[in-house]
Write a protein that holds these residues in place. Structure first.
Motif, PDB file in Angstrom:
ATOM      1  N   ASN A 148      49.147  46.462  37.961  1.00  0.00           N
ATOM      2  CA  ASN A 148      49.799  47.254  38.824  1.00  0.00           C
ATOM      3  C   ASN A 148      49.287  48.403  39.463  1.00  0.00           C
ATOM      4  O   ASN A 148      49.795  49.300  40.293  1.00  0.00           O
ATOM      5  CB  ASN A 148      51.072  47.608  38.327  1.00  0.00           C
ATOM      6  CG  ASN A 148      51.979  46.351  37.844  1.00  0.00           C
ATOM      7  OD1 ASN A 148      51.997  45.521  38.613  1.00  0.00           O
ATOM      8  ND2 ASN A 148      52.635  46.363  36.580  1.00  0.00           N
ATOM      9  N   ALA A 149      47.940  48.706  39.345  1.00  0.00           N
ATOM     10  CA  ALA A 149      47.260  49.853  39.481  1.00  0.00           C
ATOM     11  C   ALA A 149      46.683  49.695  41.028  1.00  0.00           C
ATOM     12  O   ALA A 149      46.611  48.582  41.610  1.00  0.00           O
ATOM     13  CB  ALA A 149      46.184  50.091  38.453  1.00  0.00           C
ATOM     14  N   SER A 150      46.187  50.689  41.517  1.00  0.00           N
ATOM     15  CA  SER A 150      45.633  50.716  42.989  1.00  0.00           C
ATOM     16  C   SER A 150      44.198  50.039  42.826  1.00  0.00           C
ATOM     17  O   SER A 150      43.735  49.629  41.680  1.00  0.00           O
ATOM     18  CB  SER A 150      45.469  51.885  43.538  1.00  0.00           C
ATOM     19  OG  SER A 150      44.388  52.643  42.848  1.00  0.00           O
ATOM     20  N   ALA A 151      43.888  49.357  44.193  1.00  0.00           N
ATOM     21  CA  ALA A 151      42.531  48.497  44.140  1.00  0.00           C
ATOM     22  C   ALA A 151      41.314  49.400  43.528  1.00  0.00           C
ATOM     23  O   ALA A 151      40.585  48.985  42.819  1.00  0.00           O
ATOM     24  CB  ALA A 151      42.275  48.237  45.528  1.00  0.00           C
ATOM     25  N   THR A 152      41.724  51.039  43.779  1.00  0.00           N
ATOM     26  CA  THR A 152      40.675  51.898  43.542  1.00  0.00           C
ATOM     27  C   THR A 152      40.524  51.831  42.045  1.00  0.00           C
ATOM     28  O   THR A 152      39.323  52.042  41.216  1.00  0.00           O
ATOM     29  CB  THR A 152      40.825  53.219  43.928  1.00  0.00           C
ATOM     30  OG1 THR A 152      40.781  53.189  45.503  1.00  0.00           O
ATOM     31  CG2 THR A 152      39.791  54.287  43.576  1.00  0.00           C
ATOM     32  N   GLU A 153      41.743  52.045  41.231  1.00  0.00           N
ATOM     33  CA  GLU A 153      41.731  52.139  39.827  1.00  0.00           C
ATOM     34  C   GLU A 153      41.333  50.840  39.121  1.00  0.00           C
ATOM     35  O   GLU A 153      40.506  50.856  37.972  1.00  0.00           O
ATOM     36  CB  GLU A 153      42.881  52.500  39.475  1.00  0.00           C
ATOM     37  CG  GLU A 153      43.638  53.906  39.829  1.00  0.00           C
ATOM     38  CD  GLU A 153      45.286  54.006  39.572  1.00  0.00           C
ATOM     39  OE1 GLU A 153      45.286  55.152  39.024  1.00  0.00           O
ATOM     40  OE2 GLU A 153      45.970  53.167  40.062  1.00  0.00           O
ATOM     41  N   ARG A 154      41.586  49.724  39.975  1.00  0.00           N
ATOM     42  CA  ARG A 154      41.172  48.505  39.251  1.00  0.00           C
ATOM     43  C   ARG A 154      39.571  48.339  39.309  1.00  0.00           C
ATOM     44  O   ARG A 154      39.019  48.120  38.480  1.00  0.00           O
ATOM     45  CB  ARG A 154      41.612  47.257  39.837  1.00  0.00           C
ATOM     46  CG  ARG A 154      43.350  46.973  39.570  1.00  0.00           C
ATOM     47  CD  ARG A 154      43.709  45.733  40.145  1.00  0.00           C
ATOM     48  NE  ARG A 154      43.596  45.389  41.666  1.00  0.00           N
ATOM     49  CZ  ARG A 154      44.261  45.790  42.773  1.00  0.00           C
ATOM     50  NH1 ARG A 154      45.723  46.212  42.320  1.00  0.00           N
ATOM     51  NH2 ARG A 154      44.096  45.500  43.829  1.00  0.00           N
ATOM     52  N   GLU A 191      34.211  48.630  36.755  1.00  0.00           N
ATOM     53  CA  GLU A 191      32.997  49.343  36.645  1.00  0.00           C
ATOM     54  C   GLU A 191      32.693  49.837  35.241  1.00  0.00           C
ATOM     55  O   GLU A 191      31.609  49.775  34.483  1.00  0.00           O
ATOM     56  CB  GLU A 191      32.863  50.239  37.795  1.00  0.00           C
ATOM     57  CG  GLU A 191      32.643  49.674  39.014  1.00  0.00           C
ATOM     58  CD  GLU A 191      32.581  50.807  40.164  1.00  0.00           C
ATOM     59  OE1 GLU A 191      32.624  52.056  39.728  1.00  0.00           O
ATOM     60  OE2 GLU A 191      32.792  50.359  41.224  1.00  0.00           O
ATOM     61  N   ARG A 192      33.778  50.507  34.817  1.00  0.00           N
ATOM     62  CA  ARG A 192      33.758  51.029  33.386  1.00  0.00           C
ATOM     63  C   ARG A 192      33.376  50.025  32.361  1.00  0.00           C
ATOM     64  O   ARG A 192      32.716  50.017  31.222  1.00  0.00           O
ATOM     65  CB  ARG A 192      35.017  51.873  33.174  1.00  0.00           C
ATOM     66  CG  ARG A 192      34.857  52.439  31.736  1.00  0.00           C
ATOM     67  CD  ARG A 192      34.349  53.923  31.748  1.00  0.00           C
ATOM     68  NE  ARG A 192      34.660  54.582  30.420  1.00  0.00           N
ATOM     69  CZ  ARG A 192      33.755  54.640  29.423  1.00  0.00           C
ATOM     70  NH1 ARG A 192      32.675  54.396  29.517  1.00  0.00           N
ATOM     71  NH2 ARG A 192      34.027  55.282  28.272  1.00  0.00           N
ATOM     72  N   ALA A 193      34.252  49.148  32.328  1.00  0.00           N
ATOM     73  CA  ALA A 193      34.139  47.734  31.563  1.00  0.00           C
ATOM     74  C   ALA A 193      32.891  47.275  31.647  1.00  0.00           C
ATOM     75  O   ALA A 193      32.153  46.914  30.422  1.00  0.00           O
ATOM     76  CB  ALA A 193      35.211  46.648  31.774  1.00  0.00           C
TER      77      ALA A 193
END
Length: 172
Positions: A38-44, A49-51
């Motif tokens: 449910n997060a924004s595309a930027t947050e996803r 990237e962090r993963a």
């Protein structure tokens, strides 16, 4: 990227493997894509990237060879086969003799000889890892001990060769 800071660890060769695995699991769980549906595309994208960074950092830190390379890099010491001191003649002779013994054992299909060579190489690998750990406890002389990383590389390669011979026996 500092793989230690990505995982929230100090820059140290000494790593508690169980704690490392637990940290990796927790970070992977926290960054899992299902948590960001449910997060924004930027947050996803940021979580993905962090993963990727967490997985790469885990890969580097869990392996003593790549962990040592990362620590040398943090100290400003270049690593790589073309940047490390040449192996000692004694080490080169030892590895050559081991390779010849492995070839003989392969030709004779002598699995017990191959197992003995594996055990010996694993002891040498453990010795090189322990020597590297000790070297990183003395930061003022660690660059002088870069040859230990080369030794570890030799034993890793030899163990890869042993694995290939063992696999060839299994395939027969």
């Amino acid at each position: 990227m500092n793989p230690f800071s990505v995982l929230g660890l100090p820059d140290s060769f000494d790593v508690d493997e169980k704690a490392l695995e637990k940290t990796h699991r927790e970070l992977s769980r926290a960054l899992h894509p299902d948590r960001y549906t449910n997060a924004s595309a930027t947050e996803r994208r940021a979580a993905l990237e962090r993963a990727v960074q967490v997985n790469e950092a885990f890969r580097v830190v869990r392996d003593p060879l790549t962990r040592a390379e990362a620590l040398f890099a943090r100290l400003g010491v270049a690593t790589g086969e073309d940047r490390e001191p040449k192996a000692s003649p004694a080490l080169l002779m030892d590895v050559l003799e081991k390779r010849e013994a492995l070839s003989d054992a392969k030709d004779a299909k002598d699995l017990s000889a191959v197992a003995g060579l594996r055990a010996e190489a694993e002891r040498e690998e453990a010795r090189a890892i322990a020597a590297l750990a000790s070297a990183f406890h003395e930061p003022e002389t660690v660059a002088e001990k870069l040859h230990l990383l080369g030794e570890l590389r030799f034993f890793r390669r030899f163990l890869d060769e042993v694995s290939a011979v063992e696999e060839s026996f299994d395939a027969s």
